[in-house]
Scaffold this motif. Structure first.
Motif, PDB file in Angstrom:
ATOM      1  N   UNK A 155       2.888  -7.276 -13.711  1.00  0.00           N
ATOM      2  CA  UNK A 155       2.091  -7.847 -12.641  1.00  0.00           C
ATOM      3  C   UNK A 155       2.608  -9.167 -12.126  1.00  0.00           C
ATOM      4  N   UNK A 156       3.615  -9.759 -12.779  1.00  0.00           N
ATOM      5  CA  UNK A 156       4.176 -11.043 -12.339  1.00  0.00           C
ATOM      6  C   UNK A 156       5.167 -10.792 -11.206  1.00  0.00           C
ATOM      7  N   UNK A 157       5.131 -11.546 -10.104  1.00  0.00           N
ATOM      8  CA  UNK A 157       6.098 -11.361  -9.013  1.00  0.00           C
ATOM      9  C   UNK A 157       7.532 -11.443  -9.539  1.00  0.00           C
ATOM     10  N   UNK A 158       8.374 -10.535  -9.095  1.00  0.00           N
ATOM     11  CA  UNK A 158       9.758 -10.476  -9.525  1.00  0.00           C
ATOM     12  C   UNK A 158      10.019  -9.420 -10.572  1.00  0.00           C
ATOM     13  N   UNK A 159       8.957  -8.721 -11.018  1.00  0.00           N
ATOM     14  CA  UNK A 159       9.148  -7.726 -12.068  1.00  0.00           C
ATOM     15  C   UNK A 159       9.999  -6.553 -11.585  1.00  0.00           C
ATOM     16  N   UNK A 160       9.838  -6.169 -10.326  1.00  0.00           N
ATOM     17  CA  UNK A 160      10.630  -5.059  -9.800  1.00  0.00           C
ATOM     18  C   UNK A 160      12.103  -5.444  -9.731  1.00  0.00           C
ATOM     19  N   UNK A 161      12.365  -6.671  -9.286  1.00  0.00           N
ATOM     20  CA  UNK A 161      13.752  -7.116  -9.187  1.00  0.00           C
ATOM     21  C   UNK A 161      14.420  -7.187 -10.552  1.00  0.00           C
ATOM     22  N   UNK A 162      13.682  -7.543 -11.610  1.00  0.00           N
ATOM     23  CA  UNK A 162      14.239  -7.619 -12.963  1.00  0.00           C
ATOM     24  C   UNK A 162      14.125  -6.287 -13.702  1.00  0.00           C
ATOM     25  N   UNK A 163      13.776  -5.231 -12.961  1.00  0.00           N
ATOM     26  CA  UNK A 163      13.775  -3.874 -13.498  1.00  0.00           C
ATOM     27  C   UNK A 163      12.830  -3.713 -14.698  1.00  0.00           C
ATOM     28  N   UNK A 164      11.671  -4.343 -14.583  1.00  0.00           N
ATOM     29  CA  UNK A 164      10.663  -4.190 -15.628  1.00  0.00           C
ATOM     30  C   UNK A 164       9.907  -2.863 -15.446  1.00  0.00           C
ATOM     31  N   UNK A 165       9.731  -2.448 -14.170  1.00  0.00           N
ATOM     32  CA  UNK A 165       8.929  -1.261 -13.891  1.00  0.00           C
ATOM     33  C   UNK A 165       9.627   0.008 -14.359  1.00  0.00           C
ATOM     34  N   UNK A 166       8.873   0.840 -15.078  1.00  0.00           N
ATOM     35  CA  UNK A 166       9.307   2.190 -15.419  1.00  0.00           C
ATOM     36  C   UNK A 166       8.079   3.086 -15.354  1.00  0.00           C
ATOM     37  N   UNK A 167       8.145   4.105 -14.540  1.00  0.00           N
ATOM     38  CA  UNK A 167       6.958   4.926 -14.245  1.00  0.00           C
ATOM     39  C   UNK A 167       6.364   5.557 -15.500  1.00  0.00           C
ATOM     40  N   UNK A 168       7.217   6.122 -16.349  1.00  0.00           N
ATOM     41  CA  UNK A 168       6.726   6.801 -17.546  1.00  0.00           C
ATOM     42  C   UNK A 168       6.122   5.814 -18.528  1.00  0.00           C
ATOM     43  N   UNK A 169       6.793   4.659 -18.723  1.00  0.00           N
ATOM     44  CA  UNK A 169       6.286   3.647 -19.638  1.00  0.00           C
ATOM     45  C   UNK A 169       4.937   3.110 -19.166  1.00  0.00           C
ATOM     46  N   UNK A 170       4.792   2.961 -17.846  1.00  0.00           N
ATOM     47  CA  UNK A 170       3.520   2.492 -17.299  1.00  0.00           C
ATOM     48  C   UNK A 170       2.400   3.477 -17.630  1.00  0.00           C
ATOM     49  N   UNK A 171       2.651   4.767 -17.466  1.00  0.00           N
ATOM     50  CA  UNK A 171       1.631   5.772 -17.784  1.00  0.00           C
ATOM     51  C   UNK A 171       1.290   5.780 -19.269  1.00  0.00           C
ATOM     52  N   UNK A 172       2.322   5.644 -20.117  1.00  0.00           N
ATOM     53  CA  UNK A 172       2.091   5.656 -21.563  1.00  0.00           C
ATOM     54  C   UNK A 172       1.267   4.442 -21.985  1.00  0.00           C
ATOM     55  N   UNK A 173       1.605   3.265 -21.451  1.00  0.00           N
ATOM     56  CA  UNK A 173       0.876   2.040 -21.812  1.00  0.00           C
ATOM     57  C   UNK A 173      -0.577   2.104 -21.364  1.00  0.00           C
ATOM     58  N   UNK A 174      -0.811   2.605 -20.160  1.00  0.00           N
ATOM     59  CA  UNK A 174      -2.188   2.642 -19.643  1.00  0.00           C
ATOM     60  C   UNK A 174      -3.055   3.606 -20.433  1.00  0.00           C
ATOM     61  N   UNK A 175      -2.457   4.668 -20.998  1.00  0.00           N
ATOM     62  CA  UNK A 175      -3.234   5.671 -21.721  1.00  0.00           C
ATOM     63  C   UNK A 175      -3.104   5.555 -23.239  1.00  0.00           C
ATOM     64  N   UNK A 176      -2.478   4.463 -23.723  1.00  0.00           N
ATOM     65  CA  UNK A 176      -2.233   4.324 -25.164  1.00  0.00           C
ATOM     66  C   UNK A 176      -3.527   4.246 -25.961  1.00  0.00           C
ATOM     67  N   UNK A 177      -4.564   3.690 -25.361  1.00  0.00           N
ATOM     68  CA  UNK A 177      -5.816   3.518 -26.099  1.00  0.00           C
ATOM     69  C   UNK A 177      -6.362   4.845 -26.614  1.00  0.00           C
ATOM     70  N   UNK A 178      -6.146   5.955 -25.851  1.00  0.00           N
ATOM     71  CA  UNK A 178      -6.672   7.252 -26.273  1.00  0.00           C
ATOM     72  C   UNK A 178      -5.977   7.768 -27.529  1.00  0.00           C
TER      73      UNK A 178
END
Length: 917
Positions: free
Chosen positions: A62-85
């Motif tokens: 969520x910090x500005x510049x994350x896309x430029x530093x290649x932090x975003x990964x679609x699969x990792x984002x889905x796994x992190x958001x649903x990890x609680x289950x």
């Protein structure tokens, strides 16, 4: 972790670089911790660490510049958001799916395939014993879950998902599952977001923001997931919802429905879907409730009940034996829905509900269910049977709480099938209702009943359709034109329907509204002109062609009164070059068929604007008809009309051979003169008068004078004048000139009957139409007769004649318009009505202008003691004359105040000459 909220205040990316921390390595470490915590046999520390790692990843993203530093990964984002289950212990006895990511993929297609070289999960089912956690351990995991949800909410504030629809869909699934995370004590406030379900609802709200994608799609996705929450259903199971919850949901949807038709339609479909899950007993209970709901004081509730009935009628009908409660079995048949709910709404007090119910009643006849069709038949088909049904009834109050499913009191409800005639009469009254939408819907229902033979093709029913083609409302006129067209296509062989179609469509070509004219012309073109194909004795006419010639034959014989309107249609078509040489050739080929009468009718209309015609064939047909004894008079007139159009191209010999009109016209004038003289010049002629024969001679003389004006002499005029007054001695000498310098002051009464004198006025008017000097002589006489005459029939015909003369001699008659308009206040209602009609026609065609006292005369008619005349005046002003002059009322408003208060001292207002009348 306690420092996470402060990270956005610093340049985290610069700090990482200064400390030689690779962003890629950091993401890899976080991924390892996430997968460790996701494992089925992970302990408390590993699960808490995985949840914290997921929170940290979401914060970094969520910090500005994350896309430029290649932090975003679609699969990792889905796994992190649903990890609680995966970290939160599941209930015993329920098997968790192997992978939350795969579960989310099953709900929707991914935007691109998953990369196998990064974070590919290849887990096998572990046969370990289930891990058990203590109370403090569960609290640690819960706190970590709350931190993860907070990080997810913070991410949605700063990280848009507009271009990532798959992630948005997965987030929706995550938040919907979080709604079941823990129970909430008390009501949801959403003020402090203390519980996980409250945070989940807030997350769903954030997902509906425009920056996360199309709001319509987002709302649809969220509401689809929430439906299972409302019904207390787990999407992963196939169980049925709780009946109590289902009843409450249906009640809430019904009671809180809005008036917009689109919303009502979708709501009714939703109710139908939910009701289909009910047992027959519960279904009957709902219908009983719906019956009470259909009498709610709110109009939208009654409207919605009609929509629900239509949805239920499309479903498979429940059988009475399926209902466990015999007292509720009567609610299951479609007959109850139609007769007790739908048709009863058509007899309600709200025009909107009436119109909607009638429209739906017409749609019932198109449904495939035989029971539905039979129920509609029973409503309008005469029967002596009376059926008794027992069902329950609850009093309907304005509060919604009174509409819950509860056991009410019972009563007997009777359906009287012998009221079929009353039901038909009710429908016919609705066709003439004061509300436009009710009339339109009633027309739709009436046509449906006629098409499906529910009610007979009687003259009364068909005349109702024809009359509505002249309705004051444009939309009703168009609906009526469409309705009679549908009926004609459904019953092309029925002569009564053919007549109704002609009487409705043909006059509409002169309607004041251009769109109605266009619709009528389009119908005539499609049904009549387009069916004129080349004919030969060996060819077979299809249904459409046979219908066209049947209609044309009706116009020749039974519907001759429509000839003037039909001619106006051809005037319009001739400007559009519709009559091509091919059309004329095809038309002439039908003049020798058994339907030749219709062919000559068409040819008489198109001859003036058609290319070169076969003159020889037309003249041969005429010679053949003249020589035959059984010639049809109407067809002869049509052929003569065609000959008149081609007369300029005939040689002199042919003209002399067929131009017999002057010869016979002179003979007719002589015969009429002789008869009139024998009556008028004979002292005892009036004693042996044959009134009917006298009227026929006067009528014949008037018609011939229009066709052969040169054959009318001075003696003829004096004879007709003597019908109206005492005859002059000048009649003894037929050479005497008319005394133009001494006009008659008034028609003086004589011994002739009023009916003869009235026809004498008409004949004298026809003589005036061809001789201007007679107009100048008799106009003052006509005006004086209107003022002091005592015979109603004579004065009525004087009004007609003066208005006809206004068309031919506008300038001469314009001076006498005040005399004519004064008849709007005549003591006789028939004269007031006739004057109103004639002046309206003249104003429409602009032969007369709004000047002098004319407008104020019309205003007085608005309060005529005869309601029908007052209503007609209102129609003439608003629907006929206002379109010609939109500023008509505003221009005369101020002067009306002066005129009707008899104030004459103003320098310009109310200064026109006025009489006592």
């Amino acid at each position: 972790v306690s420092m996470y909220p402060m990270l956005h205040l610093q340049n985290i990316w610069a700090i990482l670089v200064e400390n030689r921390v690779s962003v890629k390595s950091l993401v890899a470490v976080l991924s390892f911790l996430v997968l460790t915590g996701k494992a089925k046999g992970a302990n408390v520390q590993q699960r808490v660490g995985g949840l914290h790692a997921s929170s940290l990843y979401l914060l970094l993203l969520g910090i500005p510049g994350s896309i430029a530093h290649k932090v975003f990964h679609e699969v990792l984002l889905d796994v992190c958001s649903d990890l609680w289950s995966h970290c939160w212990p599941q209930e015993s006895g329920k098997k968790r799916k192997k992978d939350g990511l795969k579960s989310s993929q099953a709900e929707g297609k991914r935007s691109r395939p998953q990369r196998k070289d990064i974070l590919e999960v290849d887990e096998e089912e572990e046969e370990e014993e289930e891990v058990h956690f203590s109370g403090p351990d569960l609290m640690k995991i819960r706190d970590a879950v709350i931190l993860l949800v907070q990080s997810l909410l913070r991410l949605l504030h700063t990280f848009p998902l507009k271009d990532r629809p798959q992630n948005a869909s997965n987030f929706t699934q995550v938040f919907c599952k979080l709604l079941y995370f823990e129970p909430v004590i008390g009501e949801l406030t959403f003020a402090t977001l203390r519980s996980v379900p409250e945070m989940a609802f807030y997350g769903l709200q954030l997902l509906c923001l425009p920056k996360h994608g199309n709001q319509r799609e987002s709302l649809r996705r969220v509401f689809h997931c929430l439906l299972y929450v409302i019904l207390m259903m787990n999407k992963g199971t196939r169980g049925k919802p709780s009946l109590l919850t289902l009843n409450q949901l249906v009640s809430a949807v019904d009671v809180q429905m809005v008036e917009k038709s689109e919303f009502r339609s979708h709501g009714a479909q939703a109710v139908g879907m939910l009701i289909s899950e009910m047992t027959s007993t519960d279904y009957a209970c709902f219908i009983k409730w719906l019956f009470n709901f259909s009498r709610h004081t709110k109009m939208v509730c009654r409207l919605f009940s009609v929509d629900v009935v239509m949805v239920l009628l499309e479903q498979v009908e429940r059988r009475p034996e399926e209902c466990q409660d015999p007292h509720l079995a009567c609610f299951l048949p479609s007959k109850f829905l139609i007769q007790s709910l739908l048709f009863r709404s058509a007899d309600g007090r709200s025009p909107t509900v009436q119109g909607h119910a009638l429209s739906c009643l017409a749609q019932c006849l198109e449904l495939p269910s035989l029971n539905v069709t039979r129920a509609v038949h029973n409503l309008f088909s005469a029967s002596e049977k009376t059926h008794t049904h027992t069902h329950t009834h609850t009093h309907t109050h304005t509060k919604h709480q009174s509409l819950a499913f509860s056991p009410p009191l019972q009563f007997n409800y009777y359906i009287f099938f012998n009221a079929a005639k009353e039901n038909v009469a009710l429908l016919l009254r609705r066709v003439k209702d004061s509300k436009t939408n009710v009339r339109k819907s009633a027309l739709q229902a009436l046509v449906g009943l006629l098409k499906h033979d529910v009610i007979p093709m009687s003259l009364e029913n068909l005349a109702m359709l024809s009359e509505r083609c002249r309705d004051p409302a444009v939309s009703v006129k168009k609906k009526a034109l469409q309705s009679v067209g549908e009926l004609l296509i459904a019953r092309p062989e029925c002569s009564a329907v053919q007549k109704a179609w002609l009487q409705g469509v043909v006059p509409a070509v002169v309607d004041s509204e251009n769109s109605v004219q266009d619709k009528a012309l389009e119908a005539l073109d499609q049904i009549l002109l387009s069916q004129v194909k080349l004919y030969s004795a060996s060819c077979h006419l299809d249904t459409s062609q046979r219908l066209a010639w049947d209609l044309l034959c009706l116009l020749c014989h039974d519907c001759q009164n429509l000839s003037q309107y039909f001619s106006r249609a051809f005037t319009t078509w001739s400007k559009q070059d519709k009559f091509t040489p091919t059309f004329t050739t095809n038309l002439i080929s039908h003049t020798e068929a058994d339907h030749a009468d219709g062919a000559w009718l068409l040819l008489s209309k198109v001859a003036a604007s058609s290319p070169r015609l076969p003159y020889g064939k037309i003249l041969d047909t005429w010679d053949s008809i003249v020589s035959s004894k059984g010639a049809n008079v109407t067809t002869c007139c049509h052929i003569l009309s065609v000959i008149g159009n081609i007369a300029a191209y005939l040689n002199e010999d042919t003209k002399d051979r067929i131009a017999f009109l002057n010869q016979h016209g002179g003979e007719l004038v002589s015969i009429c003169e002789f008869y009139l003289a024998a009556i008028i010049l004979n002292e005892n002629g009036a004693q042996n008068l044959n009134e009917e024969l006298m009227v026929k001679h006067l009528h014949t003389l008037g018609v011939v004078s229009l066709l052969c004006p040169a054959k009318v002499g001075k003696r003829t005029v004096l004879l007709v004048e003597s019908v109206l007054t005492t005859h002059s001695d000048k009649l003894a000498d037929c050479q005497i000139e008319l005394p133009a310098s001494q006009p008659l002051s008034q028609f003086k009464a004589n011994s002739l009957p009023t009916r003869v004198r009235a026809h004498g006025v008409i004949t004298l008017g026809k003589l005036c139409l061809q001789h201007e000097e007679l107009v100048q002589r008799y106009l003052p006489v006509f005006a004086r007769e209107l003022e002091v005459g005592t015979e109603v029939a004579v004065r009525n015909n004087v009004v007609v004649i003066m208005c006809d003369l206004c068309v031919r001699y506008t300038t001469l008659v314009d001076h006498y318009i005040p005399n004519i308009s004064a008849c709007l206040r005549d003591n006789e209602a028939v004269i007031r009505e006739q004057t109103l009609i004639m002046l309206t026609n003249l104003l429409q065609e602009e032969f007369v202008k709004w000047k002098g006292s004319l407008f104020f005369r019309f205003m007085v008619v608005l309060v005529d003691p005869v309601p029908a005349i007052a209503s007609m005046c209102q129609y003439c002003l608003l629907h006929l004359l206002l379109k010609k002059n939109p500023e008509m009322f505003s221009q005369h408003f101020i002067e009306c105040i002066f005129h009707f208060n008899s104030y004459c001292k103003h320098k310009s207002y109310n200064k026109f000459p006025q009489s006592e009348r």
